[in-house]
Design a protein around this motif. Structure first.
Motif, PDB file in Angstrom:
ATOM      1  N   LEU A 141      12.557   5.909  -0.804  1.00  7.91           N
ATOM      2  CA  LEU A 141      10.841   5.877  -1.666  1.00  7.91           C
ATOM      3  C   LEU A 141      11.346   5.253  -2.831  1.00  7.91           C
ATOM      4  N   GLU A 142      11.252   3.714  -3.460  1.00  9.44           N
ATOM      5  CA  GLU A 142      11.981   3.601  -4.462  1.00  9.44           C
ATOM      6  C   GLU A 142      10.417   3.059  -5.372  1.00  9.44           C
ATOM      7  N   ARG A 143      11.015   4.291  -6.933  1.00  8.73           N
ATOM      8  CA  ARG A 143       9.641   3.942  -7.397  1.00  8.73           C
ATOM      9  C   ARG A 143       9.115   3.397  -8.919  1.00  8.73           C
ATOM     10  N   PRO A 144       8.359   2.874  -9.196  1.00  7.39           N
ATOM     11  CA  PRO A 144       7.438   3.857  -9.630  1.00  7.39           C
ATOM     12  C   PRO A 144       6.822   3.300  -7.711  1.00  7.39           C
ATOM     13  N   TYR A 145       5.545   4.128  -7.372  1.00  7.19           N
ATOM     14  CA  TYR A 145       4.952   3.423  -6.236  1.00  7.19           C
ATOM     15  C   TYR A 145       3.620   4.605  -6.114  1.00  7.19           C
ATOM     16  N   LEU A 146       2.368   4.767  -5.760  1.00  5.76           N
ATOM     17  CA  LEU A 146       0.907   5.304  -5.544  1.00  5.76           C
ATOM     18  C   LEU A 146       1.410   5.980  -4.043  1.00  5.76           C
ATOM     19  N   ALA A 147       0.750   7.894  -4.563  1.00 11.07           N
ATOM     20  CA  ALA A 147       1.233   8.547  -3.231  1.00 11.07           C
ATOM     21  C   ALA A 147      -0.893   8.705  -2.681  1.00 11.07           C
ATOM     22  N   LEU A 148      -1.568   8.085  -1.686  1.00 14.69           N
ATOM     23  CA  LEU A 148      -2.516   8.589  -1.065  1.00 14.69           C
ATOM     24  C   LEU A 148      -2.400   9.703  -0.482  1.00 14.69           C
ATOM     25  N   GLY A 270      -0.215  -1.859 -11.703  1.00 13.75           N
ATOM     26  CA  GLY A 270       0.385  -3.093 -11.719  1.00 13.75           C
ATOM     27  C   GLY A 270       1.888  -2.560 -10.204  1.00 13.75           C
ATOM     28  N   ARG A 271       1.739  -1.523  -9.519  1.00 13.95           N
ATOM     29  CA  ARG A 271       2.504  -1.128  -8.402  1.00 13.95           C
ATOM     30  C   ARG A 271       2.155  -2.145  -6.844  1.00 13.95           C
ATOM     31  N   THR A 272       3.153  -1.864  -6.546  1.00 10.46           N
ATOM     32  CA  THR A 272       3.079  -2.400  -5.277  1.00 10.46           C
ATOM     33  C   THR A 272       3.487  -1.914  -3.907  1.00 10.46           C
ATOM     34  N   THR A 273       3.757  -0.725  -4.370  1.00  4.57           N
ATOM     35  CA  THR A 273       4.742   0.014  -3.384  1.00  4.57           C
ATOM     36  C   THR A 273       2.970   1.561  -3.212  1.00  4.57           C
ATOM     37  N   VAL A 274       2.981   1.452  -1.945  1.00  2.87           N
ATOM     38  CA  VAL A 274       2.049   2.754  -1.346  1.00  2.87           C
ATOM     39  C   VAL A 274       2.147   3.550  -0.131  1.00  2.87           C
ATOM     40  N   VAL A 275       1.848   5.029  -1.026  1.00  2.00           N
ATOM     41  CA  VAL A 275       3.011   5.604   0.136  1.00  2.00           C
ATOM     42  C   VAL A 275       1.371   6.778   0.998  1.00  2.00           C
ATOM     43  N   VAL A 276       0.710   6.740   1.985  1.00  5.25           N
ATOM     44  CA  VAL A 276      -0.435   7.139   2.845  1.00  5.25           C
ATOM     45  C   VAL A 276       0.681   7.989   3.638  1.00  5.25           C
ATOM     46  N   SER A 277      -0.546   9.405   3.362  1.00  4.93           N
ATOM     47  CA  SER A 277       0.049  10.799   3.561  1.00  4.93           C
ATOM     48  C   SER A 277      -0.664  11.416   4.318  1.00  4.93           C
ATOM     49  N   GLN A 284      -5.077   4.971  13.196  1.00  3.19           N
ATOM     50  CA  GLN A 284      -4.631   3.798  13.393  1.00  3.19           C
ATOM     51  C   GLN A 284      -5.525   2.373  12.291  1.00  3.19           C
ATOM     52  N   ALA A 285      -6.778   2.991  13.195  1.00  2.77           N
ATOM     53  CA  ALA A 285      -7.159   1.996  11.983  1.00  2.77           C
ATOM     54  C   ALA A 285      -7.179   1.821  10.405  1.00  2.77           C
ATOM     55  N   LEU A 286      -6.776   3.169   9.833  1.00  4.63           N
ATOM     56  CA  LEU A 286      -6.149   3.557   8.501  1.00  4.63           C
ATOM     57  C   LEU A 286      -5.169   2.262   8.313  1.00  4.63           C
ATOM     58  N   ARG A 287      -3.796   2.501   8.778  1.00  7.24           N
ATOM     59  CA  ARG A 287      -2.783   2.041   9.325  1.00  7.24           C
ATOM     60  C   ARG A 287      -2.920   0.291   8.956  1.00  7.24           C
ATOM     61  N   VAL A 297       3.172  -0.925   2.114  1.00  3.62           N
ATOM     62  CA  VAL A 297       2.334   0.179   2.407  1.00  3.62           C
ATOM     63  C   VAL A 297       2.972   1.527   3.675  1.00  3.62           C
ATOM     64  N   VAL A 298       4.267   2.608   2.787  1.00  3.00           N
ATOM     65  CA  VAL A 298       5.008   3.880   3.552  1.00  3.00           C
ATOM     66  C   VAL A 298       3.972   4.584   4.184  1.00  3.00           C
ATOM     67  N   PHE A 299       4.206   4.657   5.915  1.00  3.55           N
ATOM     68  CA  PHE A 299       3.634   6.038   6.717  1.00  3.55           C
ATOM     69  C   PHE A 299       4.414   6.807   6.418  1.00  3.55           C
ATOM     70  N   PRO A 300       3.814   8.220   7.468  1.00  6.85           N
ATOM     71  CA  PRO A 300       5.463   9.174   7.812  1.00  6.85           C
ATOM     72  C   PRO A 300       5.632   8.423   9.022  1.00  6.85           C
TER      73      PRO A 300
END
Ligand code: KG4
Ligand code: ZN
Length: 347
Positions: A141-148, A270-277, A284-287, A297-300
């Protein structure tokens, strides 16, 4: 800090054990940390307690007792899966909060005792940080990122600019996303846990059958709310909506709200990377909806969305890699432990 084990190729290898007993899953995982800083999940064993199903919710005291009964076996299973012995472990991490305090205590004390017996460093880990690090097994994970973080207990949106710094930019005002999936599944008679049950039923249903209004329309911030969707689902159910249609319509509304709010926050910051965990990240619909955005978007990976020990091992590995001082063995379990530690500056 521990030196780690020397492998056949001469590089140093750390093996970090992670334990999570924050709720009703006994999770033990093992992660290797290479000399290059790369991590790999070597084992991820979970015992999901079934004793609670008859009560329709988690019974804290029963959860604690079952963690005590299962944890030895789950640890042995994790070691076997990784092909390791206890003596190969170079650090131990365990969740100290947030969660059910009695349940947390089991894994925390077990982890401390193990670290002391093995003479390796111990790291107390934050459950939500673990959920976020679960995605580190998929991509560095390269910062900065948003984490949901969307789970049964949390719906939090963090901005992560620096290691270990979490700025809360949005949170649910009422129910957590997973909790809403569970409650809607229950009122539609679809069983528990509700998330997978809703997804399954949604495949057979019509997502346009039940109209849901988007929550918090027009808000300037990035908060979440699921109680309105839940009430609308209850009314639709009473009015005779078919469970499959209700599931499909609710899933679409919840997913759309989560994705739209996150995309708005990403644009604003101004974030382009989002971690969803978290557990709901398995949806699957969310993905699919996140994949259709222009964000990275990065998922576990598989088995790392819902509560598990490998995510805590990954958080421990991050601490080892960063050279952080081990936790004091006096560290206690905390039922309420906010992760956000940086002032919010969102207008
Ligand atoms: O992260 P987790 O295991 O536990 C907490 O820390 O809360 O999340 C469990 C939640 C449950 O509410 C469950 O219904 C939800 O994650 N969940 C899902 C799916 N799989 C699990 N929600 C939506 N879709 C899924 N496929
Ligand atoms: Zn969790």
């Amino acid at each position: 800090m521990t030196e780690g084990n020397v492998t056949a190729t001469g590089t140093r290898q750390n093996y970090i054990l992670g334990i999570d007993t924050s709720c009703d899953d006994t999770g033990v995982g093992i992660v290797s940390l290479g000399a290059d800083g790369g991590t790999q999940v070597r084992a991820n064993r979970i015992w999901s307690q079934t004793v609670h199903a008859q009560y329709g919710g988690v019974m804290p005291e029963l959860a604690s007792r079952e963690h005590v009964e299962r944890i030895d076996d789950i640890l042995q299973g994790a070691l076997a899966e990784a092909g390791l012995k206890l003596g190969d472990l170079t650090a131990v991490a365990a969740t100290s909060g947030p969660g059910l305090v009695g349940a947390l205590l089991v894994g925390l004390m077990y982890g401390k005792g193990l670290a002391q017996a093995l003479n390796v460093p111990f790291y107390a880990a934050h459950h939500l940080e673990g959920h976020i690090y679960a995605a580190a097994s998929e991509a560095e994970l390269e910062r900065p990122y948003l984490a949901l973080v969307v789970s049964g207990g949390h719906t939090h949106l963090f901005d992560v600019q620096h290691a270990g710094e979490y700025r809360l930019v949005g949170a649910t005002r009422d129910d957590a996303a997973g909790e809403a999936f569970d409650k809607v599944a229950r009122l539609a008679g679809l069983g528990y846990p509700g998330g997978p049950a809703i997804s399954e039923a949604a495949r057979r249903g019509d997502p346009t059958a039940v109209p849901f209004k988007e929550p918090l329309q027009g808000q300037k911030g990035f908060d979440f709310s699921f109680s309105g969707l839940k009430t609308a689902a209850l009314l639709a159910s009473r009015a005779g909506a078919k469970p499959d249609d209700l599931a499909a319509s609710f899933e679409r509304a919840a997913v759309s709200f989560l994705v739209k709010t996150t995309v708005r926050a990403a644009k604003a910051l101004g974030r382009t990377t989002v971690v969803v965990s978290g557990g709901v990240a398995a949806n699957q619909a969310l993905r699919a909806a996140f994949a259709a955005t222009d964000l990275r978007v990065v998922f576990p990976g598989q088995g790392l969305n819902t509560d598990n020990g490998a995510m805590i091992a990954l958080a421990g590995a991050a601490a080892v890699r960063a050279g952080r001082a081990p936790s004091a063995l006096a560290v206690g379990a905390e039922a309420y432990a906010p992760l956000a530690n940086v002032e919010a500056q969102v207008d």
